[in-house]
Design a protein around this motif. Structure first.
Motif, PDB file in Angstrom:
ATOM      1  N   UNK A 141      20.192  60.097  94.774  1.00  0.00           N
ATOM      2  CA  UNK A 141      19.826  58.729  94.434  1.00  0.00           C
ATOM      3  C   UNK A 141      18.798  58.755  93.306  1.00  0.00           C
ATOM      4  N   UNK A 142      18.898  57.774  92.432  1.00  0.00           N
ATOM      5  CA  UNK A 142      17.977  57.658  91.318  1.00  0.00           C
ATOM      6  C   UNK A 142      17.307  56.291  91.339  1.00  0.00           C
ATOM      7  N   UNK A 143      16.231  56.171  90.592  1.00  0.00           N
ATOM      8  CA  UNK A 143      15.457  54.933  90.582  1.00  0.00           C
ATOM      9  C   UNK A 143      16.169  53.847  89.776  1.00  0.00           C
ATOM     10  N   UNK A 144      15.754  52.617  90.019  1.00  0.00           N
ATOM     11  CA  UNK A 144      16.126  51.499  89.160  1.00  0.00           C
ATOM     12  C   UNK A 144      14.839  50.816  88.731  1.00  0.00           C
ATOM     13  N   UNK A 145      14.896  50.153  87.577  1.00  0.00           N
ATOM     14  CA  UNK A 145      13.747  49.435  87.079  1.00  0.00           C
ATOM     15  C   UNK A 145      14.037  47.941  87.083  1.00  0.00           C
ATOM     16  N   UNK A 146      12.998  47.149  87.278  1.00  0.00           N
ATOM     17  CA  UNK A 146      13.142  45.688  87.303  1.00  0.00           C
ATOM     18  C   UNK A 146      12.945  45.072  85.925  1.00  0.00           C
TER      19      UNK A 146
END
Length: 373
Positions: A141-146
């Motif tokens: 899993x990888x991050x997401x940005x808002x």
């Protein structure tokens, strides 16, 4: 394009001026100032992102780990002003920061910045991409940005690459950046797969950003239809380290791409092919700055100039930081792909090692002949 950079009172450099080109290669000994040059650009980038911000942070943004203001100020500085000056299309733009060395200060107040700000440093999203040497290895899993969608890039460590692919998978890739074997396909995802398959290993890429989730997922497959999805950990570090470089290179447009150690975890042929890809990105109109210790990456860039002809040799410059000179040694790529000079220590270890091995082989032969008498 940034044609020159001048640094004053920052870390290793009391004063240093350096020409930049479409493709700039930084190489040399450890601790000789290559990263300092990139960090100076990153401070200017911070000061350009939002005119309301009054300080730049020395730790955190863009993976910076400079420390305190006292660490940022050159030990021989006669004042407390750190300057980063950029020559953009013949016009010098000045950034000035105050190094407050009293107390443990972890930021630099901005004293001056250009008006207007250089577009290359103030553009959002992929148009300014910096990829740290310490990129993320395989992750399920990888991050997401808002951030706003237009501002979403691959991240400093490649942490947003799955989100970026998901959002931009149908974007068109310009003709000159399409893989020579896949000129008929235009979309970003297809071109990423084509380049990754050539540089690292034959591969298909599946990314997901599930609705309502604050993480993204990535899986890989072999190109054949019956293959099963593979977790990133089962395809090796080279895939995870190279993927954000390829995505950013295809999406940077006329912006700036800065990559540290693109060669990490790639076999020699892959390093050379990645150098050729980065040369193509520069030839397509981006400004590319590469910090590398790999002669394979350098040779790939040289081949991009004289074999692929995707970037002009005159648009390539190499700066060799030998750790002894006050400024790095400038080396041009000639029209035939050669180097204008070859200073001691500049990618000559192979010759030295082969020379020593040949000497040892001769000594062993003499010893064997002597014992046979």
């Amino acid at each position: 394009m940034i044609e020159q950079i001048k640094i004053r009172n920052f870390k290793r450099f009391r004063e240093m001026i350096l020409p930049l080109r479409r493709m700039t290669v930084l190489t040399g000994t450890n601790g000789a100032g290559k990263s300092t040059l990139i960090q100076a650009l990153l401070l200017a980038r911070q000061a350009s992102e939002d005119e309301r911000v009054s300080v730049v942070q020395l730790n955190g943004p863009y993976g910076l780990e400079i420390g305190e203001a006292d660490d940022a100020l050159n030990v021989s500085a006669e004042d407390q002003i750190i300057q980063v000056l950029l020559c953009v299309e013949g016009d010098w733009r000045e950034y000035a920061f105050v190094a407050e060395i009293e107390g443990r200060v972890l930021h630099l107040p901005i004293e001056r910045r250009p008006d207007p700000l250089p577009t290359l440093l103030s553009s959002p999203g992929m148009q300014f991409t910096y990829l740290n040497a310490e990129r993320l290895g395989p992750r399920d899993q990888l991050s997401v940005t808002s951030a706003e969608i237009s501002n979403i890039g691959v991240g400093v460590r490649g942490e947003y690459v799955a989100q970026a692919i998901t959002l931009r998978e149908r974007d068109n890739v310009i003709d000159v950046l399409r893989h020579p074997a896949s000129l008929h396909v235009q979309t970003l995802r297809a071109q990423v797969e084509a380049w990754m398959s050539d540089i690292v290993r034959p591969i298909r890429i599946e990314t997901q950003w599930p609705l309502g989730m604050t993480t993204s997922a990535i899986r890989f497959q072999a190109p054949d239809i019956d293959s099963q999805p593979l977790r990133p950990g089962n395809v090796g570090f080279g895939v995870s380290y190279a993927l954000p470089i390829i995505v950013a290179g295809l999406a940077v447009g006329q912006g700036i791409l800065i990559v540290e150690n693109p060669e990490a975890h790639l076999h020699p042929a892959g390093q050379s092919k990645l150098g050729r890809f980065l040369g193509r990105v520069a030839g397509a109109g981006a400004q590319v700055i590469v910090e590398t210790h790999s002669d394979h990456v350098l040779n790939g860039i040289r081949r991009a100039a004289v074999d692929d002809r995707t970037v002009e040799s005159s648009d390539v410059v190499v700066h060799y930081f030998d750790g002894a000179s006050s400024s790095p040694i400038l080396i041009n790529v000639t029209a035939g792909g050669g180097m204008s000079s070859w200073p001691p220590g500049f990618f000559d270890q192979l010759d030295q090692d082969l020379g020593r091995l040949a000497h040892a082989k001769r000594e062993a032969r003499r010893a064997a002949e002597g014992s046979g008498r």
